[in-house]
Design a protein around this motif. Structure first.
Motif, short mmCIF file in Angstrom:
data_model
loop_
_atom_site.label_atom_id
_atom_site.label_comp_id
_atom_site.label_asym_id
_atom_site.label_seq_id
_atom_site.Cartn_x
_atom_site.Cartn_y
_atom_site.Cartn_z
N ARG A 328 -15.67 32.14 -6.00
CA ARG A 328 -14.48 31.78 -6.80
C ARG A 328 -14.23 32.85 -7.87
O ARG A 328 -13.10 33.25 -8.12
N ALA A 329 -15.36 33.37 -8.47
CA ALA A 329 -15.21 34.40 -9.50
C ALA A 329 -14.57 35.66 -8.90
O ALA A 329 -13.62 36.23 -9.45
N MET A 330 -15.07 36.06 -7.70
CA MET A 330 -14.52 37.25 -7.04
C MET A 330 -13.04 37.09 -6.77
O MET A 330 -12.22 37.96 -7.10
N ALA A 331 -12.69 35.92 -6.18
CA ALA A 331 -11.29 35.68 -5.83
C ALA A 331 -10.44 35.62 -7.11
O ALA A 331 -9.32 36.17 -7.15
N GLY A 332 -11.00 34.98 -8.15
CA GLY A 332 -10.25 34.84 -9.41
C GLY A 332 -9.99 36.19 -10.04
O GLY A 332 -8.84 36.51 -10.39
N PHE A 333 -11.06 37.02 -10.13
CA PHE A 333 -10.86 38.34 -10.75
C PHE A 333 -9.92 39.21 -9.91
O PHE A 333 -9.09 39.94 -10.45
N ILE A 336 -6.49 38.18 -10.69
CA ILE A 336 -6.06 38.71 -12.01
C ILE A 336 -5.67 40.19 -11.87
O ILE A 336 -4.64 40.63 -12.36
N LEU A 337 -6.52 40.93 -11.12
CA LEU A 337 -6.20 42.36 -10.91
C LEU A 337 -4.82 42.52 -10.28
O LEU A 337 -4.02 43.33 -10.70
N GLN A 338 -4.59 41.66 -9.26
CA GLN A 338 -3.31 41.75 -8.54
C GLN A 338 -2.13 41.38 -9.45
O GLN A 338 -1.07 42.02 -9.40
N GLU A 348 -3.12 51.41 -2.13
CA GLU A 348 -4.41 51.24 -1.46
C GLU A 348 -5.30 50.23 -2.23
O GLU A 348 -5.90 49.32 -1.64
N ALA A 349 -5.31 50.41 -3.61
CA ALA A 349 -6.11 49.50 -4.44
C ALA A 349 -5.60 48.08 -4.33
O ALA A 349 -6.38 47.11 -4.27
N GLN A 350 -4.26 47.95 -4.23
CA GLN A 350 -3.70 46.58 -4.07
C GLN A 350 -4.13 45.96 -2.74
O GLN A 350 -4.43 44.77 -2.65
N ASP A 351 -4.15 46.82 -1.70
CA ASP A 351 -4.59 46.31 -0.39
C ASP A 351 -6.05 45.83 -0.46
O ASP A 351 -6.40 44.76 0.07
N TYR A 352 -6.90 46.63 -1.17
CA TYR A 352 -8.30 46.23 -1.29
C TYR A 352 -8.45 44.89 -2.01
O TYR A 352 -9.20 44.01 -1.58
N THR A 353 -7.70 44.74 -3.13
CA THR A 353 -7.83 43.47 -3.86
C THR A 353 -7.35 42.30 -3.00
O THR A 353 -7.95 41.21 -2.99
N ARG A 354 -6.29 42.52 -2.21
CA ARG A 354 -5.81 41.44 -1.32
C ARG A 354 -6.89 41.08 -0.28
O ARG A 354 -7.15 39.91 -0.01
#
Ligand code: ADP
Length: 531
Positions: A328-333, A336-338, A348-354
């Motif tokens: 949940r922490a990973m998905a939450g952070f 937030i990044l997104q 590319e960074a946005q794709d990684y966070t997705r």
């Protein structure tokens, strides 16, 4: 004894009256008066008594006739003696035949009495030691012998051991009984050993004059003389020997021995039957012992397994809990990044966070599905009457977001009650309707129909869709855990949903299945007992 003396006196008197009393030269019918006492003797004292009586009567008759007295006196003495001889001869043959017939009849009666007594004993007794004294008693009483003993072959020691002895209550034979009970006989030694060796009945006229009778001194002291013994046979094998003794000297009676040896075979079969029965009882006891032991092992093993399952369940719950927290922490952070740092992230960074968010979501679903599967496999499922309508409504609540997102048309008919479990049925319907909404080709609006009908004593529930269908080869496999269909990689999922369905329904005593064709929709069904 008194009767014998009485018969002899009467016969002598009648003989005197008939053969010494009549006038010479006159033929009278008095001589027929001798027939009744002779018949009496033949009937009561058989062949030996009859022979003796004939000798006595002949002597009196000849003496009288020679002296010119009696019914056979004629002018010519030779003719008179010839006539007397004819009379005595005829009477003797008749009386001896009669004595033989009577003896035969008495023997048959004795044998029938023995047979009846033995059959009764063998029908009622549970074992040889219980039957032995009764067998001995039946024979002693039926044939009038004083004492009997039953010997059994000890195959290991190759000796005969006395199982039991019995004597008429009127006979007092303590020393002989003690000598019999306390000793053993090897083959060919003594009366029992001889009978064992030849496997035939044996008769000894007088044991006190027998070379092969070790108990002779004791027999002599206690006044025992005649003896007979016969083998207890099973086919040709000698299992034991039965012997009897009498205080009289008795002549061998071959016919009697032949008859009594039939009893030996009967007792042999009885012994075999009882041995088989006791072997069967012992085997049953042993089997029961094994079964008890096995049951104990199973109970212990089950208790250990239950402990293990319980601790595994606890472990999996805590692992699931611990795993879901960092997810949940990973998905939450990542979210937030997104959302808050979108302007600072390149494509590319946005794709990684997705991807992080998707992977965390998949992982979370997997954990939840595994927990649900574990719960389905181990939870206590006491069957109850469940209203399927309520289960379907609860399932639809779970699926509300998906239904809305896909604009799915889910039609649920009026559903009956079944014998099941509410938690299981809600989960089963949620999984089946959820799959029906999920597995449709892109751009197609899902149409799902849930129906139910009674088949005999079962209720069959069907969930039909207009989805992608399933190839026949995959239809069985997809119910296994982690199994996914070949054309479903682009649909989200863990491959656990149908495994949960099958586990739950089977634990409720039902069956599941699917009818489907690729591109033509699927119809999943499950069957449960009607309430
Ligand atoms: P998941 O849905 O997570 O993939 P399931 O165990 O629910 O796992 O289903 C196993 C597989 O069965 C699916 O991956 C899919 O290939 C196939 N399947 C299940 N339901 C349907 C359906 N209604 N239509 C077509 N295929 C289905």
């Amino acid at each position: 004894m008194i009767e014998a003396a009485g018969a002899l006196i009467i016969l002598t008197l009648v003989g005197q009256l008939v053969f010494h009393g009549s006038a010479p030269g006159q033929f009278r019918l008095y001589h027929f008066l001798t027939i009744p006492p002779l018949l009496w003797v033949a009937y009561r004292f058989r062949r030996r008594g009859a022979s003796l009586a004939i000798v006595v009567l002949s002597t009196i008759a000849i003496a009288g006739t020679v002296r010119g007295l009696g019914p056979f006196v004629l002018r010519d003495p030779n003719e008179a003696l010839l006539l007397l001889q004819a009379f005595i001869g005829t009477v003797s043959i008749t009386i001896l035949v009669l004595a033989a017939v009577v003896a035969e009849q008495i023997r048959t009666e004795q044998f029938l009495r023995v047979q009846y007594g033995i059959s009764r004993v063998m029908a009622e007794a549970a074992s040889l030691p219980e039957a032995a004294p009764k067998i001995l008693r039946a024979i002693c009483e039926a044939v009038g012998w004083e004492i009997g003993a039953l010997w059994r072959v000890d195959a290991a020691a190759q000796v005969l051991r006395c199982v039991e002895s019995w004597h008429l209550p009127s006979s007092n034979l303590p020393e002989f009984e003690q000598a019999t009970r306390s000793r053993t006989f090897t083959k060919s030694v003594g009366l029992p050993g001889r009978t064992w060796a030849c496997a035939q009945p044996v008769w000894v006229r007088d044991v006190t004059h027998d070379d092969n009778f070790p108990r002779a001194p004791v027999a002599l002291r206690e006044g025992l003389h005649a003896a007979f013994a016969f083998p207890i046979l099973l086919n040709t094998e000698v299992l034991g020997v039965i012997e009897f003794f009498s205080c009289e000297i008795r002549e061998p009676d071959q016919n009697f021995l032949e008859m009594i040896s039939v009893v030996g075979s009967q007792i042999g079969q009885f012994m075999e039957r009882k041995e088989a029965e006791s072997a069967l009882r012992a085997a049953k006891e042993q089997l029961r012992g094994y079964a008890d032991e096995l049951e104990q092992h199973v109970a212990q093993r089950t208790a250990r397994l239950n402990d293990t399952v319980e601790s595994l369940q606890n472990f999996s719950y805590s692992v699931a809990h611990d795993l879901r927290a960092p997810l949940r922490a990973m998905a939450g952070f990542a979210t937030i990044l997104q959302e808050q740092y979108a302007s600072q992230l390149d494509a590319e960074a946005q794709d990684y966070t997705r991807r992080i968010i998707d992977a965390a979501g998949r992982m979370d679903r997997l954990i939840m599905d595994l927990l649900a599967y574990g719960q389905m496999a181990h939870m206590d499922l006491a069957p109850d009457v469940v209203a399927l309508d309520a289960s379907a409504a609860a399932a639809m609540e779970q699926l509300a977001d998906d239904v809305r997102a896909k604009n799915a048309a889910v039609h649920i008919e009026a559903l009956p009650k079944v014998k099941g479990h509410p938690v299981v049925l809600e989960q089963v319907l949620a999984n089946l309707i959820g799959n029906a909404i999920k597995f449709v080709p892109p751009g197609v609006t899902p149409r799902v129909e849930v129906t139910a009908h009674l088949t005999g004593v079962k209720i069959c529930v069907r969930v039909r869709d207009n989805g992608i269908g399933i190839a026949p080869a995959a239809q069985e496999r997809i119910f296994d855990i982690f199994e996914r269909g070949p054309a479903t990689s682009k649909y989200p999922g863990t491959g656990i949903g149908l495994a949960i369905v099958r586990k739950g329904i089977e634990r409720l005593g039902g069956r599941v299945g699917v009818e489907s064709e690729p591109d033509r929709g699927s119809c999943f069904w499950f069957e449960l007992p009607a309430p």
